[in-house]
Design a protein around this motif. Structure first.
Motif, PDB file in Angstrom:
ATOM      1  N   UNK A 104       0.827  -1.210   0.000  1.00 57.21           N
ATOM      2  CA  UNK A 104       0.000   0.000   0.000  1.00 57.21           C
ATOM      3  C   UNK A 104       0.864   1.265   0.000  1.00 57.21           C
ATOM      4  N   UNK A 105       1.959   1.227   0.754  1.00 54.34           N
ATOM      5  CA  UNK A 105       2.854   2.402   0.767  1.00 54.34           C
ATOM      6  C   UNK A 105       3.466   2.650  -0.607  1.00 54.34           C
ATOM      7  N   UNK A 106       3.835   1.550  -1.274  1.00 56.90           N
ATOM      8  CA  UNK A 106       4.412   1.690  -2.626  1.00 56.90           C
ATOM      9  C   UNK A 106       3.380   2.243  -3.601  1.00 56.90           C
ATOM     10  N   UNK A 107       2.153   1.737  -3.501  1.00 55.92           N
ATOM     11  CA  UNK A 107       1.102   2.262  -4.374  1.00 55.92           C
ATOM     12  C   UNK A 107       0.831   3.738  -4.100  1.00 55.92           C
ATOM     13  N   UNK A 108       0.798   4.085  -2.821  1.00 54.60           N
ATOM     14  CA  UNK A 108       0.575   5.489  -2.472  1.00 54.60           C
ATOM     15  C   UNK A 108       1.707   6.382  -2.990  1.00 54.60           C
ATOM     16  N   UNK A 109       2.918   5.839  -2.847  1.00 51.95           N
ATOM     17  CA  UNK A 109       4.060   6.626  -3.355  1.00 51.95           C
ATOM     18  C   UNK A 109       3.971   6.832  -4.861  1.00 51.95           C
ATOM     19  N   UNK A 110       3.628   5.737  -5.563  1.00 53.42           N
ATOM     20  CA  UNK A 110       3.526   5.850  -7.020  1.00 53.42           C
ATOM     21  C   UNK A 110       2.403   6.817  -7.419  1.00 53.42           C
ATOM     22  N   UNK A 111       1.282   6.677  -6.716  1.00 56.14           N
ATOM     23  CA  UNK A 111       0.180   7.597  -7.033  1.00 56.14           C
ATOM     24  C   UNK A 111       0.559   9.058  -6.753  1.00 56.14           C
ATOM     25  N   UNK A 112       1.245   9.252  -5.636  1.00 58.55           N
ATOM     26  CA  UNK A 112       1.669  10.621  -5.302  1.00 58.55           C
ATOM     27  C   UNK A 112       2.652  11.166  -6.335  1.00 58.55           C
ATOM     28  N   UNK A 113       3.569  10.289  -6.762  1.00 56.92           N
ATOM     29  CA  UNK A 113       4.534  10.733  -7.776  1.00 56.92           C
ATOM     30  C   UNK A 113       3.838  11.055  -9.101  1.00 56.92           C
ATOM     31  N   UNK A 114       2.879  10.198  -9.450  1.00 56.88           N
ATOM     32  CA  UNK A 114       2.151  10.477 -10.698  1.00 56.88           C
ATOM     33  C   UNK A 114       1.368  11.791 -10.612  1.00 56.88           C
ATOM     34  N   UNK A 115       0.744  11.960  -9.420  1.00 51.61           N
ATOM     35  CA  UNK A 115      -0.004  13.215  -9.232  1.00 51.61           C
ATOM     36  C   UNK A 115       0.923  14.418  -9.256  1.00 51.61           C
ATOM     37  N   UNK A 116       2.059  14.241  -8.671  1.00 49.77           N
ATOM     38  CA  UNK A 116       3.029  15.343  -8.654  1.00 49.77           C
ATOM     39  C   UNK A 116       3.537  15.644 -10.064  1.00 49.77           C
ATOM     40  N   UNK A 117       3.777  14.582 -10.801  1.00 49.22           N
ATOM     41  CA  UNK A 117       4.250  14.786 -12.166  1.00 49.22           C
ATOM     42  C   UNK A 117       3.195  15.480 -13.014  1.00 49.22           C
ATOM     43  N   UNK A 118       1.932  15.058 -12.803  1.00 49.04           N
ATOM     44  CA  UNK A 118       0.871  15.710 -13.577  1.00 49.04           C
ATOM     45  C   UNK A 118       0.764  17.185 -13.242  1.00 49.04           C
ATOM     46  N   UNK A 119       0.784  17.431 -11.910  1.00 43.56           N
ATOM     47  CA  UNK A 119       0.691  18.826 -11.498  1.00 43.56           C
ATOM     48  C   UNK A 119       1.910  19.625 -11.964  1.00 43.56           C
ATOM     49  N   UNK A 120       3.016  18.957 -11.947  1.00 41.54           N
ATOM     50  CA  UNK A 120       4.225  19.665 -12.408  1.00 41.54           C
ATOM     51  C   UNK A 120       4.141  20.008 -13.893  1.00 41.54           C
ATOM     52  N   UNK A 121       3.571  19.072 -14.630  1.00 42.74           N
ATOM     53  CA  UNK A 121       3.404  19.326 -16.072  1.00 42.74           C
ATOM     54  C   UNK A 121       2.442  20.482 -16.305  1.00 42.74           C
ATOM     55  N   UNK A 122       1.384  20.543 -15.547  1.00 41.98           N
ATOM     56  CA  UNK A 122       0.427  21.647 -15.675  1.00 41.98           C
ATOM     57  C   UNK A 122       1.054  22.987 -15.250  1.00 41.98           C
ATOM     58  N   UNK A 123       1.797  22.891 -14.141  1.00 50.14           N
ATOM     59  CA  UNK A 123       2.450  24.124 -13.674  1.00 50.14           C
ATOM     60  C   UNK A 123       3.508  24.602 -14.656  1.00 50.14           C
ATOM     61  N   UNK A 124       4.153  23.623 -15.302  1.00 46.06           N
ATOM     62  CA  UNK A 124       5.156  23.976 -16.299  1.00 46.06           C
ATOM     63  C   UNK A 124       4.543  24.747 -17.443  1.00 46.06           C
ATOM     64  N   UNK A 125       3.280  24.318 -17.833  1.00 48.25           N
ATOM     65  CA  UNK A 125       2.610  25.005 -18.911  1.00 48.25           C
ATOM     66  C   UNK A 125       2.260  26.442 -18.488  1.00 48.25           C
ATOM     67  N   UNK A 126       1.904  26.636 -17.223  1.00 53.08           N
ATOM     68  CA  UNK A 126       1.525  27.977 -16.773  1.00 53.08           C
ATOM     69  C   UNK A 126       2.763  28.875 -16.584  1.00 53.08           C
ATOM     70  N   UNK A 127       3.686  28.280 -15.861  1.00 55.24           N
ATOM     71  CA  UNK A 127       4.916  29.057 -15.669  1.00 55.24           C
ATOM     72  C   UNK A 127       5.963  28.096 -15.147  1.00 55.24           C
ATOM     73  N   UNK A 128       7.012  28.063 -15.911  1.00 55.25           N
ATOM     74  CA  UNK A 128       8.018  27.069 -15.567  1.00 55.25           C
ATOM     75  C   UNK A 128       8.623  27.371 -14.206  1.00 55.25           C
ATOM     76  N   UNK A 129       8.765  28.615 -13.898  1.00 51.55           N
ATOM     77  CA  UNK A 129       9.350  28.933 -12.596  1.00 51.55           C
ATOM     78  C   UNK A 129       8.412  28.534 -11.463  1.00 51.55           C
ATOM     79  N   UNK A 130       7.155  28.932 -11.641  1.00 49.81           N
ATOM     80  CA  UNK A 130       6.157  28.575 -10.621  1.00 49.81           C
ATOM     81  C   UNK A 130       5.966  27.071 -10.556  1.00 49.81           C
TER      82      UNK A 130
END
Length: 402
Positions: A168-194
């Motif tokens: 469960x911890x591994x799944x949570x970590x993977x999900x968190x990383x995926x969510x972070x990557x998605x959010x990072x990709x969205x934030x990158x589109x808005x402003x790479x610095x932000x």
């Protein structure tokens, strides 16, 4: 045989010597007629040997020889008897030795049989001890196997809980990383610095969240394992308590049985004392009745009153005897003490029970009393026709006594 040959040889030698002496004696005698001298000579006296004397001497020699032969024959017979006695003694000694040997062998066989029996008994005892030891060993092995099985299952449960928490911890970590990557990709589109800043923050938050969740999952797994271990401990304690309760219940029942036996013994003693008291009362009533009868005969009371009183006393006496006869066949339990049953009984003149009515009172006491009446079969009845008639229709009040 050698001694007999020596005896025969001695006899032959003795006979030959006697014959030789006889021949010499006979040869030494001059049987010829002496010649007359041609010239006158002086007379010479000569001694003549009488033939009769020689014959008598020969006869004596023969008698002596016969006596010696008889003595030798007797000696030979005695020797043969002695040898036969020795042979008989040797034979008897051999028979006694054989009998003693047979007795010794029989005693030896008996001792061997007893030793074998004792050895067999000891062998059976050893086998019984080995069987009991084997049963104890198997019971101990079964207990150890049960404990090992319980420990194994607890260990498996712990490992499964840890593995589930890690998964469960591994799944949570993977999900968190995926969510972070998605959010990072969205934030990158808005402003790479932000986006970079937020991505870093999200990454840190995700790692912290994963660590927290992993810690929570681990704590839950440990709590679950501890709960199962506690349940197993409680189950074992419940088993021990049940065993203790069972032993306590058995001890209580044994104590109750002992108390009940003591109560029955005391009740039996009380019943015997009551029977003795009744017997004494009956003897007293009989004595009083005898006194009343004597007074009636002496005319101290009116005839009708005396007869009526005697009949009533006789009815009471035989009623007591009937109740005693029934109680002797009555099986009374502790639950029946203090209760009673009134029951009607129709009786023939000879005491045969004809009819038993419906009992009134405690149902258990009435059933038991009816069985006792039926078992009694024939009741004691008086010879007096008037009293006998009064007892043919009885209303008995039966009270159980232990």
């Amino acid at each position: 045989m050698t001694e007999q040959g020596g005896i025969r040889k001695s006899l032959v030698i003795s006979l030959a010597l006697h014959l030789l002496i006889g021949v010499l004696v006979l040869v030494g005698v001059n049987f010829s007629t002496p010649k007359r001298p041609a010239q006158a000579v002086s007379i010479i006296e000569a001694t003549m040997i009488d033939d009769g004397m020689v014959a008598a001497q020969a006869e004596r020699l023969a008698e002596r020889q016969a006596q010696r032969q008889q003595q030798q024959a007797e000696a030979q017979a005695q020797e043969e008897a002695r040898q036969q006695a020795e042979e008989e003694a040797q034979r008897e000694a051999a028979e006694q030795a054989a009998a003693a040997e047979a007795a010794r062998q029989a005693e030896q066989q008996k001792a061997i049989a007893e030793q074998q029996a004792r050895a067999e008994q000891e062998k059976q005892q050893v086998l019984e001890q080995q069987r009991k030891a084997e049963e104890a060993r198997k019971a101990e092995e079964a207990r150890k196997q049960a404990e090992a099985e319980a420990a194994r299952k607890a260990e498996e449960a712990r490992k499964q809980a840890e593995a589930e928490a890690a998964r469960k911890a591994e799944e949570a970590r993977k999900q968190a990383e995926a969510e972070a990557a998605r959010k990072a990709e969205e934030a990158k589109k808005q402003a790479e610095a932000e986006a970079a800043r937020k991505a870093e923050e999200a990454k840190k938050q995700a790692e912290a969240e994963a660590t927290r969740k992993a810690e929570e999952a681990k704590k839950q797994a440990e709590a679950e394992a501890a709960r199962k271990a506690e349940e197993a401990r409680k189950a074992e304690e419940a088993k021990k308590q049940a065993e203790q309760q069972r032993k306590a219940e058995e001890a209580r029942k044994a104590e109750e049985a002992k108390k009940q036996a003591e109560q029955q013994r005391k009740a039996e003693e009380a019943r015997k004392a009551e029977a003795a008291r009744k017997a004494e009362a009956q003897k007293k009533a009989e004595a009083e009745q005898a006194m009343k009868d004597l007074e009636a005969l002496m005319g101290s009371a009116p005839a009708g009153a005396s007869s009526s009183a005697a009949s009533a006393a006789e009815v009471d006496r035989y009623t007591g005897m009937i109740i005693s006869a029934i109680q002797r066949n009555w099986l009374v339990g502790p639950t029946m003490v203090g209760k009673q049953c009134r029951i009607n009984v129709r009786v023939a003149a000879d005491g045969l029970i004809l009819q038993i009515g419906q009992g009134q009172g405690d149902a258990e006491v009435c059933r038991s009393a009816e069985l006792a009446i039926r078992k009694t079969g024939t009741l004691p009845m008086p010879k007096d026709p008037e009293v006998n008639k009064q007892l043919q229709n009885l209303n008995l009040t039966l009270i159980p006594r232990l």
